[in-house]
Design a protein around this motif. Structure first.
Motif, PDB file in Angstrom:
ATOM      1  N   VAL A  95     -64.600  80.353   9.354  1.00 57.18           N
ATOM      2  CA  VAL A  95     -64.880  79.711   8.063  1.00 57.18           C
ATOM      3  C   VAL A  95     -66.120  78.831   8.147  1.00 57.18           C
ATOM      4  O   VAL A  95     -66.928  78.774   7.213  1.00 57.18           O
ATOM      5  CB  VAL A  95     -63.656  78.888   7.603  1.00 57.18           C
ATOM      6  CG1 VAL A  95     -64.008  78.050   6.366  1.00 57.18           C
ATOM      7  CG2 VAL A  95     -62.489  79.813   7.286  1.00 57.18           C
ATOM      8  N   SER A  96     -66.310  78.153   9.274  1.00 56.51           N
ATOM      9  CA  SER A  96     -67.493  77.303   9.433  1.00 56.51           C
ATOM     10  C   SER A  96     -68.774  78.128   9.389  1.00 56.51           C
ATOM     11  O   SER A  96     -69.757  77.743   8.746  1.00 56.51           O
ATOM     12  CB  SER A  96     -67.412  76.525  10.754  1.00 56.51           C
ATOM     13  OG  SER A  96     -66.334  75.613  10.740  1.00 56.51           O
ATOM     14  N   PHE A  97     -68.784  79.266  10.091  1.00 58.09           N
ATOM     15  CA  PHE A  97     -69.960  80.140  10.042  1.00 58.09           C
ATOM     16  C   PHE A  97     -70.200  80.661   8.626  1.00 58.09           C
ATOM     17  O   PHE A  97     -71.346  80.702   8.153  1.00 58.09           O
ATOM     18  CB  PHE A  97     -69.779  81.317  11.003  1.00 58.09           C
ATOM     19  CG  PHE A  97     -70.031  80.976  12.443  1.00 58.09           C
ATOM     20  CD1 PHE A  97     -71.226  80.380  12.842  1.00 58.09           C
ATOM     21  CD2 PHE A  97     -69.079  81.254  13.406  1.00 58.09           C
ATOM     22  CE1 PHE A  97     -71.465  80.072  14.170  1.00 58.09           C
ATOM     23  CE2 PHE A  97     -69.316  80.944  14.747  1.00 58.09           C
ATOM     24  CZ  PHE A  97     -70.507  80.350  15.121  1.00 58.09           C
ATOM     25  N   GLY A 172     -67.534  67.734  16.176  1.00 53.10           N
ATOM     26  CA  GLY A 172     -67.769  68.230  14.823  1.00 53.10           C
ATOM     27  C   GLY A 172     -68.114  67.117  13.858  1.00 53.10           C
ATOM     28  O   GLY A 172     -68.991  67.272  12.990  1.00 53.10           O
ATOM     29  N   LEU A 173     -67.434  65.978  13.986  1.00 56.62           N
ATOM     30  CA  LEU A 173     -67.747  64.826  13.127  1.00 56.62           C
ATOM     31  C   LEU A 173     -69.176  64.338  13.370  1.00 56.62           C
ATOM     32  O   LEU A 173     -69.888  63.988  12.425  1.00 56.62           O
ATOM     33  CB  LEU A 173     -66.751  63.695  13.389  1.00 56.62           C
ATOM     34  CG  LEU A 173     -65.313  63.925  12.910  1.00 56.62           C
ATOM     35  CD1 LEU A 173     -64.400  62.811  13.414  1.00 56.62           C
ATOM     36  CD2 LEU A 173     -65.269  63.993  11.381  1.00 56.62           C
ATOM     37  N   ALA A 174     -69.589  64.314  14.633  1.00 54.78           N
ATOM     38  CA  ALA A 174     -70.952  63.885  14.954  1.00 54.78           C
ATOM     39  C   ALA A 174     -71.977  64.846  14.350  1.00 54.78           C
ATOM     40  O   ALA A 174     -72.996  64.419  13.779  1.00 54.78           O
ATOM     41  CB  ALA A 174     -71.125  63.792  16.468  1.00 54.78           C
ATOM     42  N   ILE A 175     -71.694  66.155  14.461  1.00 53.34           N
ATOM     43  CA  ILE A 175     -72.606  67.150  13.888  1.00 53.34           C
ATOM     44  C   ILE A 175     -72.667  67.018  12.369  1.00 53.34           C
ATOM     45  O   ILE A 175     -73.746  67.086  11.757  1.00 53.34           O
ATOM     46  CB  ILE A 175     -72.169  68.569  14.300  1.00 53.34           C
ATOM     47  CG1 ILE A 175     -72.346  68.763  15.808  1.00 53.34           C
ATOM     48  CG2 ILE A 175     -72.954  69.628  13.529  1.00 53.34           C
ATOM     49  CD1 ILE A 175     -71.767  70.058  16.328  1.00 53.34           C
ATOM     50  N   ILE A 197     -72.788  75.589  10.670  1.00 59.18           N
ATOM     51  CA  ILE A 197     -72.945  76.581  11.735  1.00 59.18           C
ATOM     52  C   ILE A 197     -72.794  75.917  13.101  1.00 59.18           C
ATOM     53  O   ILE A 197     -72.181  76.478  14.025  1.00 59.18           O
ATOM     54  CB  ILE A 197     -74.317  77.272  11.607  1.00 59.18           C
ATOM     55  CG1 ILE A 197     -74.358  78.100  10.314  1.00 59.18           C
ATOM     56  CG2 ILE A 197     -74.592  78.161  12.829  1.00 59.18           C
ATOM     57  CD1 ILE A 197     -75.694  78.748  10.039  1.00 59.18           C
ATOM     58  N   GLY A 198     -73.344  74.705  13.242  1.00 62.05           N
ATOM     59  CA  GLY A 198     -73.185  73.969  14.500  1.00 62.05           C
ATOM     60  C   GLY A 198     -71.725  73.687  14.814  1.00 62.05           C
ATOM     61  O   GLY A 198     -71.284  73.824  15.959  1.00 62.05           O
ATOM     62  N   ILE A 199     -70.957  73.309  13.786  1.00 63.40           N
ATOM     63  CA  ILE A 199     -69.522  73.079  13.972  1.00 63.40           C
ATOM     64  C   ILE A 199     -68.827  74.370  14.380  1.00 63.40           C
ATOM     65  O   ILE A 199     -67.947  74.386  15.249  1.00 63.40           O
ATOM     66  CB  ILE A 199     -68.898  72.509  12.673  1.00 63.40           C
ATOM     67  CG1 ILE A 199     -69.462  71.106  12.395  1.00 63.40           C
ATOM     68  CG2 ILE A 199     -67.371  72.470  12.769  1.00 63.40           C
ATOM     69  CD1 ILE A 199     -69.101  70.567  11.030  1.00 63.40           C
ATOM     70  N   GLY A 200     -69.248  75.487  13.774  1.00 59.80           N
ATOM     71  CA  GLY A 200     -68.670  76.779  14.130  1.00 59.80           C
ATOM     72  C   GLY A 200     -68.924  77.144  15.580  1.00 59.80           C
ATOM     73  O   GLY A 200     -68.051  77.698  16.257  1.00 59.80           O
TER      74      GLY A 200
END
Length: 305
Positions: A95-97, A172-175, A197-200
């Motif tokens: 879903v993140s991607f 993920g929070l930092a990103i 995308i970074g979180i993914g």
């Protein structure tokens, strides 16, 4: 506190934190239109479901042996830990991607950015508390080993699964914070999608690592060398044992080990004395090593014909 009780406490802490965070993130994503925040909401929701599956796995694994499963149901926890890794990859990373690519193709500026900052701050506090609880428990379990070495030697996937999920959540929070801030300051809304995308990527890497570790446990791993050595010592200490030729162990659960011993006994033993010796060995091993649930002894000389 038993190992399973400690693991359950860690999972409940993560479950409560992730549920509250997921609701808050979805609300923030609705009001601000942030793709990165929506990805974070999905991430927290997946983590919440994962904790439920881990608790379910622990409950199923605790069932006693039955006719169809004579050695118990310990591997249930390994199976559900593997399913958790798949969900992190398929739902969390997938879903993140999707959100990231969609936002790159159709960028929209983030609205009410202050709401995002408040939610990210609160999420960091809640995730930090859950992460600290998981880290403390894992430190007690790992002893002097390094973190990666401890994970690879660990036979309890629930503890390191929660720890790695919480670590991925903090990353993920930092990103999300960096992506949202950069998109707002530079007026480049595509950066918000890049954050998703970074979180993914973080979630995909976490899922692959967890799946790899869970797969090894699911296939069956030997007990730790220290446990195997102690089994041999206990069996070899019996006065009617000449030598222990070999020991084979396999983990059916975090605290459920089956051991098979090949032992050479004294030649003059009668059948009743041999049976009594086998019983003593089984009782001594299971009494001192509570994680050993079953012991099977095979009388065999060192050089069988």
């Amino acid at each position: 506190m038993t190992a399973q009780a400690g693991s359950t406490r860690v999972i409940y802490a993560a479950l409560a934190g992730n549920f509250l965070i997921a609701v808050t993130k979805f609300g923030a994503a609705f009001f601000t239109g942030s793709s990165a925040m929506l990805s974070e909401g999905v991430h927290s929701l997946v983590d919440t479901g994962n904790e439920v599956l881990l608790l379910y796995g622990l409950r199923k694994a605790a069932r006693p042996p039955d006719e169809d499963h004579p050695l118990g149901h310990g591997r249930e926890v390994y199976f559900w830990s593997f399913i958790v890794a798949l969900l992190v990859f398929a739902l969390g990373a997938g879903v993140s991607f999707y959100e990231g690519i969609s936002h790159l193709l159709h960028p929209e500026p983030v609205r009410n950015i202050a709401v995002n900052y408040v939610v990210l701050g609160l999420s960091a506090v809640f995730e930090g508390i859950a992460w600290t609880i998981a880290l403390r428990h894992f430190r007690r379990e790992k002893g002097r080993l390094g973190y990666i070495a401890a994970v690879r030697r660990s036979k309890d996937p629930t503890t390191f699964t929660v720890l790695f999920e919480d670590t991925a959540a903090l990353l993920g929070l930092a990103i999300a914070f960096i992506a949202i801030t950069a998109a707002h300051i530079l007026a480049i809304p595509e950066l918000d999608g890049a954050g998703s995308i970074g979180i993914g990527i973080v979630l995909a890497a976490t899922a692959i690592f967890l799946a790899r570790e869970s797969k090894g446990l699911l296939m069956g791993e030997q007990a730790l060398p220290s446990v195997r050595r102690r089994i041999v010592e206990l069996a070899g200490a019996d006065p009617d044992v000449v030598r222990v030729n070999d020991v084979l162990t396999v983990h059916l659960g975090p605290t459920d080990i089956v051991a098979t011993l090949s032992i050479e006994f004294k030649d003059e033993l009668t059948t009743p004395r041999l049976e009594a010796c086998v019983r003593r060995i089984e009782q001594r091993i299971c009494s001192e090593l509570s994680e050993v649930s079953s012991v099977f002894v095979r009388p065999q000389s060192a050089s069988p014909m």
